[in-house]
Motif scaffolding. Structure first.
Motif, PDB file in Angstrom:
ATOM      1  N   ASP A  59     -29.962 -10.262  25.692  1.00  0.00           N
ATOM      2  CA  ASP A  59     -29.964 -11.717  25.555  1.00  0.00           C
ATOM      3  C   ASP A  59     -28.935 -12.171  24.533  1.00  0.00           C
ATOM      4  O   ASP A  59     -28.200 -13.133  24.741  1.00  0.00           O
ATOM      5  N   ASP A  60     -28.888 -11.461  23.387  1.00  0.00           N
ATOM      6  CA  ASP A  60     -27.962 -11.829  22.318  1.00  0.00           C
ATOM      7  C   ASP A  60     -26.517 -11.692  22.788  1.00  0.00           C
ATOM      8  O   ASP A  60     -25.681 -12.563  22.513  1.00  0.00           O
ATOM      9  N   PHE A  61     -26.214 -10.602  23.479  1.00  0.00           N
ATOM     10  CA  PHE A  61     -24.840 -10.412  23.927  1.00  0.00           C
ATOM     11  C   PHE A  61     -24.474 -11.443  24.987  1.00  0.00           C
ATOM     12  O   PHE A  61     -23.351 -11.968  24.988  1.00  0.00           O
ATOM     13  N   ALA A  62     -25.387 -11.754  25.896  1.00  0.00           N
ATOM     14  CA  ALA A  62     -25.121 -12.786  26.902  1.00  0.00           C
ATOM     15  C   ALA A  62     -24.804 -14.118  26.232  1.00  0.00           C
ATOM     16  O   ALA A  62     -23.919 -14.860  26.688  1.00  0.00           O
ATOM     17  N   ALA A  63     -25.500 -14.421  25.138  1.00  0.00           N
ATOM     18  CA  ALA A  63     -25.232 -15.664  24.415  1.00  0.00           C
ATOM     19  C   ALA A  63     -23.843 -15.634  23.796  1.00  0.00           C
ATOM     20  O   ALA A  63     -23.125 -16.659  23.798  1.00  0.00           O
ATOM     21  N   VAL A  64     -23.429 -14.494  23.253  1.00  0.00           N
ATOM     22  CA  VAL A  64     -22.080 -14.361  22.689  1.00  0.00           C
ATOM     23  C   VAL A  64     -21.033 -14.611  23.769  1.00  0.00           C
ATOM     24  O   VAL A  64     -20.050 -15.337  23.555  1.00  0.00           O
ATOM     25  N   VAL A  65     -21.220 -14.014  24.939  1.00  0.00           N
ATOM     26  CA  VAL A  65     -20.272 -14.191  26.037  1.00  0.00           C
ATOM     27  C   VAL A  65     -20.171 -15.665  26.429  1.00  0.00           C
ATOM     28  O   VAL A  65     -19.068 -16.193  26.624  1.00  0.00           O
ATOM     29  N   GLU A  66     -21.291 -16.332  26.539  1.00  0.00           N
ATOM     30  CA  GLU A  66     -21.266 -17.740  26.943  1.00  0.00           C
ATOM     31  C   GLU A  66     -20.594 -18.614  25.892  1.00  0.00           C
ATOM     32  O   GLU A  66     -19.883 -19.563  26.234  1.00  0.00           O
ATOM     33  N   LEU A  67     -20.807 -18.325  24.622  1.00  0.00           N
ATOM     34  CA  LEU A  67     -20.109 -19.071  23.570  1.00  0.00           C
ATOM     35  C   LEU A  67     -18.602 -18.861  23.664  1.00  0.00           C
ATOM     36  O   LEU A  67     -17.811 -19.805  23.527  1.00  0.00           O
ATOM     37  N   GLN A  68     -18.192 -17.621  23.898  1.00  0.00           N
ATOM     38  CA  GLN A  68     -16.763 -17.336  24.025  1.00  0.00           C
ATOM     39  C   GLN A  68     -16.175 -18.032  25.254  1.00  0.00           C
ATOM     40  O   GLN A  68     -15.071 -18.576  25.208  1.00  0.00           O
ATOM     41  N   ARG A  69     -16.911 -18.019  26.341  1.00  0.00           N
ATOM     42  CA  ARG A  69     -16.441 -18.685  27.551  1.00  0.00           C
ATOM     43  C   ARG A  69     -16.244 -20.186  27.304  1.00  0.00           C
ATOM     44  O   ARG A  69     -15.234 -20.770  27.724  1.00  0.00           O
ATOM     45  N   ALA A  70     -17.201 -20.798  26.632  1.00  0.00           N
ATOM     46  CA  ALA A  70     -17.101 -22.229  26.368  1.00  0.00           C
ATOM     47  C   ALA A  70     -15.914 -22.524  25.452  1.00  0.00           C
ATOM     48  O   ALA A  70     -15.185 -23.507  25.654  1.00  0.00           O
ATOM     49  N   TRP A  71     -15.723 -21.684  24.447  1.00  0.00           N
ATOM     50  CA  TRP A  71     -14.597 -21.863  23.525  1.00  0.00           C
ATOM     51  C   TRP A  71     -13.258 -21.741  24.258  1.00  0.00           C
ATOM     52  O   TRP A  71     -12.351 -22.553  24.078  1.00  0.00           O
TER      53      TRP A  71
ATOM     54  N   PHE B 279     -13.640 -23.522  16.097  1.00  0.00           N
ATOM     55  CA  PHE B 279     -12.654 -24.531  16.493  1.00  0.00           C
ATOM     56  C   PHE B 279     -11.350 -23.822  16.862  1.00  0.00           C
ATOM     57  O   PHE B 279     -11.240 -23.262  17.938  1.00  0.00           O
ATOM     58  N   GLY B 280     -10.358 -23.799  15.992  1.00  0.00           N
ATOM     59  CA  GLY B 280      -9.126 -23.083  16.326  1.00  0.00           C
ATOM     60  C   GLY B 280      -9.265 -21.585  16.239  1.00  0.00           C
ATOM     61  O   GLY B 280      -8.374 -20.850  16.652  1.00  0.00           O
ATOM     62  N   GLU B 281     -10.367 -21.125  15.661  1.00  0.00           N
ATOM     63  CA  GLU B 281     -10.587 -19.690  15.504  1.00  0.00           C
ATOM     64  C   GLU B 281     -12.006 -19.334  15.922  1.00  0.00           C
ATOM     65  O   GLU B 281     -12.968 -19.939  15.454  1.00  0.00           O
ATOM     66  N   SER B 282     -12.121 -18.361  16.809  1.00  0.00           N
ATOM     67  CA  SER B 282     -13.420 -17.830  17.192  1.00  0.00           C
ATOM     68  C   SER B 282     -13.558 -16.438  16.592  1.00  0.00           C
ATOM     69  O   SER B 282     -12.559 -15.781  16.294  1.00  0.00           O
ATOM     70  N   VAL B 283     -14.798 -16.001  16.428  1.00  0.00           N
ATOM     71  CA  VAL B 283     -15.052 -14.732  15.751  1.00  0.00           C
ATOM     72  C   VAL B 283     -15.918 -13.841  16.629  1.00  0.00           C
ATOM     73  O   VAL B 283     -16.866 -14.317  17.262  1.00  0.00           O
ATOM     74  N   ILE B 284     -15.565 -12.551  16.665  1.00  0.00           N
ATOM     75  CA  ILE B 284     -16.489 -11.539  17.149  1.00  0.00           C
ATOM     76  C   ILE B 284     -16.592 -10.469  16.069  1.00  0.00           C
ATOM     77  O   ILE B 284     -15.631 -10.203  15.339  1.00  0.00           O
ATOM     78  N   THR B 285     -17.751  -9.868  15.952  1.00  0.00           N
ATOM     79  CA  THR B 285     -17.941  -8.801  14.980  1.00  0.00           C
ATOM     80  C   THR B 285     -17.503  -7.460  15.573  1.00  0.00           C
ATOM     81  O   THR B 285     -17.302  -7.334  16.794  1.00  0.00           O
ATOM     82  N   HIS B 286     -17.374  -6.463  14.710  1.00  0.00           N
ATOM     83  CA  HIS B 286     -17.054  -5.120  15.201  1.00  0.00           C
ATOM     84  C   HIS B 286     -18.113  -4.642  16.186  1.00  0.00           C
ATOM     85  O   HIS B 286     -17.782  -4.007  17.200  1.00  0.00           O
ATOM     86  N   ALA B 287     -19.376  -4.937  15.881  1.00  0.00           N
ATOM     87  CA  ALA B 287     -20.448  -4.522  16.795  1.00  0.00           C
ATOM     88  C   ALA B 287     -20.326  -5.223  18.138  1.00  0.00           C
ATOM     89  O   ALA B 287     -20.567  -4.618  19.195  1.00  0.00           O
ATOM     90  N   GLU B 288     -19.948  -6.501  18.137  1.00  0.00           N
ATOM     91  CA  GLU B 288     -19.763  -7.229  19.399  1.00  0.00           C
ATOM     92  C   GLU B 288     -18.560  -6.691  20.151  1.00  0.00           C
ATOM     93  O   GLU B 288     -18.595  -6.587  21.389  1.00  0.00           O
ATOM     94  N   ARG B 289     -17.490  -6.342  19.428  1.00  0.00           N
ATOM     95  CA  ARG B 289     -16.339  -5.677  20.076  1.00  0.00           C
ATOM     96  C   ARG B 289     -16.797  -4.446  20.823  1.00  0.00           C
ATOM     97  O   ARG B 289     -16.422  -4.216  21.987  1.00  0.00           O
ATOM     98  N   ASP B 290     -17.629  -3.638  20.180  1.00  0.00           N
ATOM     99  CA  ASP B 290     -18.131  -2.435  20.841  1.00  0.00           C
ATOM    100  C   ASP B 290     -18.953  -2.786  22.075  1.00  0.00           C
ATOM    101  O   ASP B 290     -18.882  -2.086  23.101  1.00  0.00           O
TER     102      ASP B 290
END
Length: 220
Positions: free
Chosen positions: A6-18, A112-123
Motif C-alpha cells: 500500500d505504501d509503495f503504491a501511494a509513492v508511485v501515485e504521488l510521483q505520477r501526479a508530480w 514542487f520543483g523537486e520530488s524526493v524518493i528515499t534509498h529504500a524507495e529506490r530499491d
C-alpha cells in the motif's frame, strides 16, 4: 495487500501526479547515462523528455542535447557537480524523508520543483520492476542509479523509455575521462536482462548493451 505494498503504491501515485503536472508523464523519455561516447538517437521523438542520471547533463552538452527536463540527483550532489548545467525539475534521492517532504506527502503531494524518493524507495522501484536487487557478492548490493531510473520510469507508466549512454563494458565517464572506476556492472547486467524480458517499452540506442542484455534497439 500488505501495508508495504500500500505504501509503495501511494509513492508511485504521488510521483505520477508530480510528473503529470510537469507534462512529463505521457511523453517518451530519453534516459541519458554518462558512459563514454553515447549513441544519440537521430531522430528523436518530437515530444521526447530529456532525463539525465546524476551529472550526465555534462555529457548532453558535449553531444548537442538540450538541458534535461528531469534530472536524478543525490542528496550529496554539490554545486560544483552540476556547475554550468541548467537544472529544471529534480528527482532527488535521499537516505530519509525530510520534515518538509513528509509534510508534502501528508497532503498528497510529492513536492514542487523537486520530488524526493528515499534509498529504500529506490530499491522498491527496482524490486517491483526487475524482481531482485541482484546483489553479486561485491561491494555493491544493487544496480546503478541509471537502472533505478529506468525502473522508476517503468513503474510510473512512461510509455516509451529510450536508454542511451549506458554501458556494461566501457570504463570511465563521457564528461570526465579521468574517472575510471565504473561500478555495478554485474548487477546492471542481471537487472537489464530481466528488464528486457518484462518491459517491451524499454529500448536502447547502444548496440553493445542491446546485444548483451536483450534490450531491443531503438528504431525511429
Amino acid at each position: 495487500m500488505t501495508a508495504e505494498t500500500d505504501d509503495f503504491a501511494a509513492v508511485v501515485e504521488l510521483q505520477r501526479a508530480w510528473l503529470k503536472r510537469r507534462g512529463l508523464l505521457d511523453r517518451p523519455w530519453l534516459i541519458l547515462g554518462a558512459a563514454p561516447k553515447p549513441t544519440i538517437p537521430d531522430p528523436l521523438p518530437t515530444s521526447v523528455a530529456h532525463v539525465h542520471v546524476k551529472y550526465s547533463g555534462h555529457s548532453a552538452k558535449r553531444n548537442g542535447l538540450p538541458p534535461a527536463d528531469l534530472t536524478l540527483l543525490l542528496h550529496k550532489t554539490t554545486a560544483k557537480d552540476i556547475e554550468g548545467l541548467e537544472i529544471r525539475d529534480v528527482l532527488r534521492m535521499r537516505r530519509r524523508l525530510s520534515r518538509l517532504t513528509r509534510l508534502y506527502r501528508h497532503f498528497g503531494r510529492a513536492g514542487f520543483g523537486e520530488s524526493v524518493i528515499t534509498h529504500a524507495e529506490r530499491d522498491q522501484f527496482i524490486l517491483r520492476v526487475a524482481g531482485s536487487l541482484f546483489a553479486s557478492g561485491g561491494r555493491d548490493e544493487r544496480p546503478s542509479n541509471g537502472v533505478a531510473m529506468i525502473c522508476y520510469a517503468v513503474a510510473v507508466g512512461v510509455p516509451k523509455i529510450i536508454v542511451a549512454g549506458v554501458s556494461l563494458e566501457a570504463d570511465g565517464y563521457e564528461y570526465d575521462p579521468s574517472i575510471r572506476n565504473r561500478r555495478h556492472q554485474p548487477e546492471d547486467l542481471a537487472a537489464l536482462r530481466e528488464i528486457a524480458k518484462v518491459t517491451p517499452q524499454v529500448v536502447t540506442t547502444e548496440a553493445a548493451l542491446g546485444q548483451t542484455t536483450g534490450v531491443p534497439l531503438y528504431r525511429p
